[in-house]
Design a protein around this motif. Structure first.
Motif, PDB file in Angstrom:
ATOM      1  N   GLU A   1       0.809  -1.218   0.000  1.00 57.34           N
ATOM      2  CA  GLU A   1       0.000   0.000   0.000  1.00 57.34           C
ATOM      3  C   GLU A   1       0.846   1.274   0.000  1.00 57.34           C
ATOM      4  O   GLU A   1       0.513   2.243   0.669  1.00 57.34           O
ATOM      5  CB  GLU A   1      -0.943  -0.018   1.208  1.00 57.34           C
TER       6      GLU A   1
ATOM      7  N   ARG B   1       1.297  -0.054   9.899  1.00 56.98           N
ATOM      8  CA  ARG B   1       1.361   1.159   9.086  1.00 56.98           C
ATOM      9  C   ARG B   1       2.062   2.249   9.881  1.00 56.98           C
ATOM     10  O   ARG B   1       1.599   2.625  10.975  1.00 56.98           O
ATOM     11  CB  ARG B   1      -0.042   1.663   8.726  1.00 56.98           C
TER      12      ARG B   1
ATOM     13  N   LEU C   1      -4.239   3.308  13.515  1.00 59.04           N
ATOM     14  CA  LEU C   1      -3.346   2.600  14.432  1.00 59.04           C
ATOM     15  C   LEU C   1      -2.051   2.290  13.690  1.00 59.04           C
ATOM     16  O   LEU C   1      -2.026   2.290  12.450  1.00 59.04           O
ATOM     17  CB  LEU C   1      -3.998   1.283  14.877  1.00 59.04           C
TER      18      LEU C   1
ATOM     19  N   TYR D   1      -2.612  -3.062  13.483  1.00 62.00           N
ATOM     20  CA  TYR D   1      -4.039  -3.371  13.601  1.00 62.00           C
ATOM     21  C   TYR D   1      -4.337  -4.779  13.107  1.00 62.00           C
ATOM     22  O   TYR D   1      -3.525  -5.380  12.388  1.00 62.00           O
ATOM     23  CB  TYR D   1      -4.902  -2.339  12.861  1.00 62.00           C
TER      24      TYR D   1
ATOM     25  N   HIS E   1      -6.011  -7.210  10.774  1.00 57.57           N
ATOM     26  CA  HIS E   1      -6.461  -7.050   9.389  1.00 57.57           C
ATOM     27  C   HIS E   1      -7.089  -8.368   8.926  1.00 57.57           C
ATOM     28  O   HIS E   1      -6.413  -9.396   8.895  1.00 57.57           O
ATOM     29  CB  HIS E   1      -5.226  -6.717   8.534  1.00 57.57           C
TER      30      HIS E   1
ATOM     31  N   GLU F   1      -8.460 -10.285   5.918  1.00 54.26           N
ATOM     32  CA  GLU F   1      -8.381 -10.146   4.462  1.00 54.26           C
ATOM     33  C   GLU F   1      -8.873 -11.431   3.788  1.00 54.26           C
ATOM     34  O   GLU F   1      -8.657 -12.531   4.299  1.00 54.26           O
ATOM     35  CB  GLU F   1      -6.941  -9.849   4.037  1.00 54.26           C
TER      36      GLU F   1
ATOM     37  N   TYR G   1      -1.801  -2.421  -7.879  1.00 52.88           N
ATOM     38  CA  TYR G   1      -2.293  -3.730  -8.346  1.00 52.88           C
ATOM     39  C   TYR G   1      -3.755  -3.721  -8.791  1.00 52.88           C
ATOM     40  O   TYR G   1      -4.291  -4.729  -9.226  1.00 52.88           O
ATOM     41  CB  TYR G   1      -2.138  -4.758  -7.205  1.00 52.88           C
TER      42      TYR G   1
ATOM     43  N   GLU H   1     -14.253   4.721   6.574  1.00 56.67           N
ATOM     44  CA  GLU H   1     -13.814   3.513   5.866  1.00 56.67           C
ATOM     45  C   GLU H   1     -13.468   2.378   6.823  1.00 56.67           C
ATOM     46  O   GLU H   1     -12.637   2.541   7.705  1.00 56.67           O
ATOM     47  CB  GLU H   1     -12.585   3.863   5.023  1.00 56.67           C
TER      48      GLU H   1
ATOM     49  N   GLY I   1     -11.061  -2.691  -0.814  1.00 55.65           N
ATOM     50  CA  GLY I   1     -10.920  -3.886  -1.638  1.00 55.65           C
ATOM     51  C   GLY I   1     -10.900  -3.534  -3.110  1.00 55.65           C
ATOM     52  O   GLY I   1     -11.143  -2.388  -3.482  1.00 55.65           O
TER      53      GLY I   1
ATOM     54  N   ARG J   1      -8.083  -7.424  -8.893  1.00 56.70           N
ATOM     55  CA  ARG J   1      -6.632  -7.280  -9.086  1.00 56.70           C
ATOM     56  C   ARG J   1      -6.285  -7.379 -10.571  1.00 56.70           C
ATOM     57  O   ARG J   1      -6.948  -8.129 -11.313  1.00 56.70           O
ATOM     58  CB  ARG J   1      -5.882  -8.377  -8.334  1.00 56.70           C
TER      59      ARG J   1
ATOM     60  N   GLY K   1     -10.378  -9.168  -3.894  1.00 55.86           N
ATOM     61  CA  GLY K   1     -10.498  -9.387  -2.448  1.00 55.86           C
ATOM     62  C   GLY K   1     -10.526  -8.062  -1.711  1.00 55.86           C
ATOM     63  O   GLY K   1     -10.617  -6.996  -2.310  1.00 55.86           O
TER      64      GLY K   1
ATOM     65  N   LEU L   1     -10.385  -5.853   5.817  1.00 58.04           N
ATOM     66  CA  LEU L   1     -11.276  -5.178   6.774  1.00 58.04           C
ATOM     67  C   LEU L   1     -10.485  -4.890   8.053  1.00 58.04           C
ATOM     68  O   LEU L   1      -9.845  -5.794   8.600  1.00 58.04           O
ATOM     69  CB  LEU L   1     -12.476  -6.083   7.051  1.00 58.04           C
ATOM     70  N   GLY L   2     -10.527  -3.640   8.492  1.00 58.19           N
ATOM     71  CA  GLY L   2      -9.850  -3.283   9.746  1.00 58.19           C
ATOM     72  C   GLY L   2     -10.741  -3.700  10.907  1.00 58.19           C
ATOM     73  O   GLY L   2     -11.811  -3.133  11.111  1.00 58.19           O
TER      74      GLY L   2
HETATM   75  O1  4AD Z   1      -7.471   0.150   2.337  1.00 61.60           O
HETATM   76  P1  4AD Z   1      -6.307  -0.647   2.798  1.00 61.60           P
HETATM   77  O2  4AD Z   1      -5.000   0.043   2.880  1.00 61.60           O
HETATM   78  O3  4AD Z   1      -6.262  -1.900   1.866  1.00 61.60           O
HETATM   79  C1  4AD Z   1      -5.327  -2.870   1.883  1.00 61.60           C
HETATM   80  O4  4AD Z   1      -4.415  -2.975   2.665  1.00 61.60           O
HETATM   81  C2  4AD Z   1      -5.609  -3.961   0.904  1.00 61.60           C
HETATM   82  N1  4AD Z   1      -4.341  -4.541   0.492  1.00 61.60           N
HETATM   83  C3  4AD Z   1      -6.513  -4.971   1.518  1.00 61.60           C
HETATM   84  C4  4AD Z   1      -6.910  -6.075   0.597  1.00 61.60           C
HETATM   85  O5  4AD Z   1      -7.481  -5.796  -0.433  1.00 61.60           O
HETATM   86  N2  4AD Z   1      -6.614  -7.314   0.959  1.00 61.60           N
HETATM   87  O6  4AD Z   1      -6.635  -1.227   4.236  1.00 61.60           O
HETATM   88  C5  4AD Z   1      -7.757  -2.042   4.417  1.00 61.60           C
HETATM   89  C6  4AD Z   1      -8.443  -1.699   5.719  1.00 61.60           C
HETATM   90  C7  4AD Z   1      -8.974  -0.273   5.781  1.00 61.60           C
HETATM   91  O7  4AD Z   1     -10.225  -0.175   5.141  1.00 61.60           O
HETATM   92  C8  4AD Z   1      -9.081  -0.051   7.254  1.00 61.60           C
HETATM   93  O8  4AD Z   1     -10.247  -0.618   7.759  1.00 61.60           O
HETATM   94  C9  4AD Z   1      -7.901  -0.830   7.769  1.00 61.60           C
HETATM   95  O9  4AD Z   1      -7.536  -1.763   6.800  1.00 61.60           O
HETATM   96  N3  4AD Z   1      -6.778   0.090   8.029  1.00 61.60           N
HETATM   97  C10 4AD Z   1      -6.454   0.552   9.234  1.00 61.60           C
HETATM   98  N4  4AD Z   1      -7.006   0.362  10.446  1.00 61.60           N
HETATM   99  C11 4AD Z   1      -6.439   0.973  11.511  1.00 61.60           C
HETATM  100  N5  4AD Z   1      -5.349   1.760  11.410  1.00 61.60           N
HETATM  101  C12 4AD Z   1      -4.748   1.970  10.220  1.00 61.60           C
HETATM  102  N6  4AD Z   1      -3.667   2.720  10.160  1.00 61.60           N
HETATM  103  C13 4AD Z   1      -5.310   1.363   9.065  1.00 61.60           C
HETATM  104  N7  4AD Z   1      -4.991   1.361   7.757  1.00 61.60           N
HETATM  105  C14 4AD Z   1      -5.898   0.582   7.149  1.00 61.60           C
END
Ligand code: 4AD
Length: 566
Positions: free
Chosen positions: A296, A339, A349, A352, A354, A356, A466, A489, A493, A496, A533, A536-537
């Motif tokens: 990301e 992150r 955070l 966190y 995650h 997926e 991607y 958010e 997703g 790809r 895919g 979800l946080g």
């Molecule tokens: O939107 P993000 O960055 O997507 C991905 O990482 C994709 N690669 C996921 C995938 O398609 N398999 O992050 C996905 C979710 C966000 O919508 C949020 O809910 C959570 O991860 N998230 C965080 N939660 C807490 N603290 C953070 N710093 C976060 N960054 C993302």
């Protein structure tokens, strides 16, 4: 010479001359001399005694002997003050004596308490060891329960109500007579650990206690005493304490009813996610957290030294999930993502949980349906479980399960929505197509619409390398953010890129060296497939479901900018 002698004689007879300047004098800094006069006659009497001669200056005219009336008034006030002081001193003396007497009595009582020894009545049936949640099923039998003193109420010398907690529930215990007289009983504190023996009886109507019953104790033991006084639990953890103090004391905060309810609900929600995937035929995998690729964007990578090589803590397990599709089919994982966020917000955070998932041979619309299914099914599952439903009700009494279908809104329409609703940037201009919609306007829009939104088709420039471009509009990607009222958010997703050449182009465009990604690129070489895919946080999902102000309240020991302890 003669006049000096007369003055001295007067002084001896009348007393010293004291100067009072009602305008420029000072009772605090003055000493009663002409050069440092007092401000009041009262002070002059107080400091020098009643036989002094007082000269008073009221205006420009200079010092004159105090009038008879003024002197009388000052003397009267002084006498009153002295009477009051004496009374106070007498009272203090009495109080001190009473306290001393009480302390002596207490010490005596404690000494006596030390001599009171409890023994278990061996004629009673052997107590069965149970957890509090087994209480209802164990009513009427003699049981043995261990836990932490959650609340304590002493009623006279012969009765104590102790609510204990063991992580599975709360149990009211009643101690009577000798059971309340031991040293451990009279010095018992909140958060001490005890083991109680006795029989659990249902309470009559009108009386309240957890599970509507109480354990009538026939024997008990102290396991570990918690401190009293300033260090007592209830003095350390107060609801109005500073957030950073509460985070430093998170290990104690977790014992509270709210924090522990959140953690219990969290465990149940995670169980429900797993049950959902199990029921839909997904396989769980466990990808690594130490990686050498980014997912990301480079700006939020946590870097570390891995045996002399640069490595990172993973931002997302997505790329690994994609590699599992050919062997395992649809897969999911629940792993920690990291992150190095610059944003110091209530939803960011540094570490966190995650959740997926990745699915092969699906269309974008099918992916959205699966996402909707995930969220609604998990909510149904947790609400169907009575204890979990109660926890949600305790934390978020107004929660209403979302109804299907979720609103679908394209990014381009969101830009128009912001304009139509006068939601602007800080500089007063509107957001334009191609710009990232930050947290504040996104939240403003989501809260206004007040229902879950699938925000889709983001421009490829503002999304990860991607993401598959939309066949209908190559400017945008087949991407989705799930937005929830109150949080924003919670899911990101996309479909790809499944074409190898296009992916190689994307690496180039983003300035990413394709070499370390050979294993990811190979998915497009050895039998590609349309696939997609999401991630979800978990803490954001919980903040929405449990109505928590910040995601930090939804993590065991939160990690965010500047905090990596305890
Ligand atoms: O939107 P993000 O960055 O997507 C991905 O990482 C994709 N690669 C996921 C995938 O398609 N398999 O992050 C996905 C979710 C966000 O919508 C949020 O809910 C959570 O991860 N998230 C965080 N939660 C807490 N603290 C953070 N710093 C976060 N960054 C993302």
């Amino acid at each position: 010479m003669a006049s000096e002698i007369v003055e001295k004689a007067k002084e001896l007879f009348i007393g010293e001359t004291v100067y009072v300047d009602e305008v420029a004098g000072s009772d605090e800094a003055g000493n009663g001399t002409q050069s440092a006069p007092f401000k009041s006659a009262l002070k002059a009497l107080e400091a020098k005694g009643e036989s002094v001669k007082i000269l008073v200056k009221k205006d420009e005219e200079g010092f004159k002997e105090i009038s008879g009336a003024a002197l009388k008034k000052a003397k009267k006030t002084l006498a009153e003050q002295q009477r009051k002081k004496q009374k106070q001193e007498e009272q203090k003396l009495k109080q001190d004596e009473e306290l001393k007497k009480k302390a002596e009595e207490e010490a005596k009582a404690l000494e006596y308490a030390k001599s009171v020894v409890l023994t278990e009545d061996t004629s009673l049936p052997k107590a069965e060891k149970i957890k509090i949640k087994q209480g209802v099923a164990s009513r009427g039998k003699r049981v043995k329960v261990s836990g932490w003193v959650h609340r304590l109420r002493v009623q006279g010398k012969d009765m104590m109500f102790v609510i204990i907690r063991d992580g599975t529930g709360f149990l009211q215990c009643v101690l009577t007579g000798k059971l309340c007289h031991t040293f451990d009983a009279v010095t018992l504190t909140v958060e001490s650990t005890i083991t109680v023996y006795g029989v659990i009886n249902a309470l009559p109507e009108g009386k309240t206690a957890p599970d509507h019953h109480e354990l009538v104790v026939d024997y008990w033991q102290l396991v570990g005493k918690a401190p009293g006084g300033d260090d007592a639990f209830n003095n350390k953890v107060t609801p109005d304490a500073e957030p950073s103090y509460l985070l430093d004391n998170r290990h104690l905060v977790l014992r509270g009813e709210t924090a522990s309810a959140v953690l219990k609900a969290r465990a149940e929600v995670i169980k429900a996610f797993r049950a959902h995937y199990e029921s839909r035929g997904y396989t769980e995998v466990t990808p690594p957290c130490m990686v050498q690729t980014q997912v990301e964007g480079g700006s939020t990578l946590f870097e570390f030294n891995y045996y002399g090589q640069t490595a990172y803590l993973t931002q997302s397990s997505q790329l690994y999930l994609e590699t599992c599709l050919p062997s395992l089919g649809d897969v999911f994982c629940l792993a920690e993502s990291y992150r190095a966020e610059k944003s110091h917000t209530r939803r960011h955070l540094s570490e966190y949980s995650h959740l997926e998932a990745e699915m092969a041979f699906i269309s974008f619309d099918e992916m959205l349906e699966k996402l909707e299914d995930l969220i609604c099914d998990v909510i149904e599952r947790v609400l169907a479980d009575e204890p979990t439903r109660k926890l949600i009700e305790q934390l978020n009494p107004d929660f209403k399960p979302p109804s299907r279908p979720f609103m679908r809104m394209k990014y381009a329409d969101a830009i128009e929505y912001l304009k139509a609703n006068d939601i602007k940037k800080d500089d007063g201009t509107f957001y334009e197509f191609g710009e990232d919609i930050p947290e504040a306007p996104e939240r403003a829009m989501t809260d206004k619409i007040n229902r879950p939104i699938f925000l889709t088709h983001f421009p490829h420039e503002i999304k990860a390398f991607y993401m598959q471009k939309s066949p209908e509009d190559r400017r945008v990607t087949e991407s989705v953010d799930v937005l929830m009222p109150g949080v924003g958010e919670i899911v990101g997703g996309s479909m790809r890129m499944d074409n190898r050449e296009e992916l190689l182009e994307a690496y180039k465009r983003e300035g990413i060296d394709p070499a370390p990604y050979y294993w990811y690129t190979d998915q497009r070489k050895y039998g590609t497939s349309p696939h997609g895919g999401y991630g979800l946080g978990v803490e954001r999902f919980l903040a929405w479901l449990l109505n928590r102000y910040t995601v930090r309240d939804c993590q065991l020991y939160p990690r965010f900018t500047g905090r990596c302890t305890p």
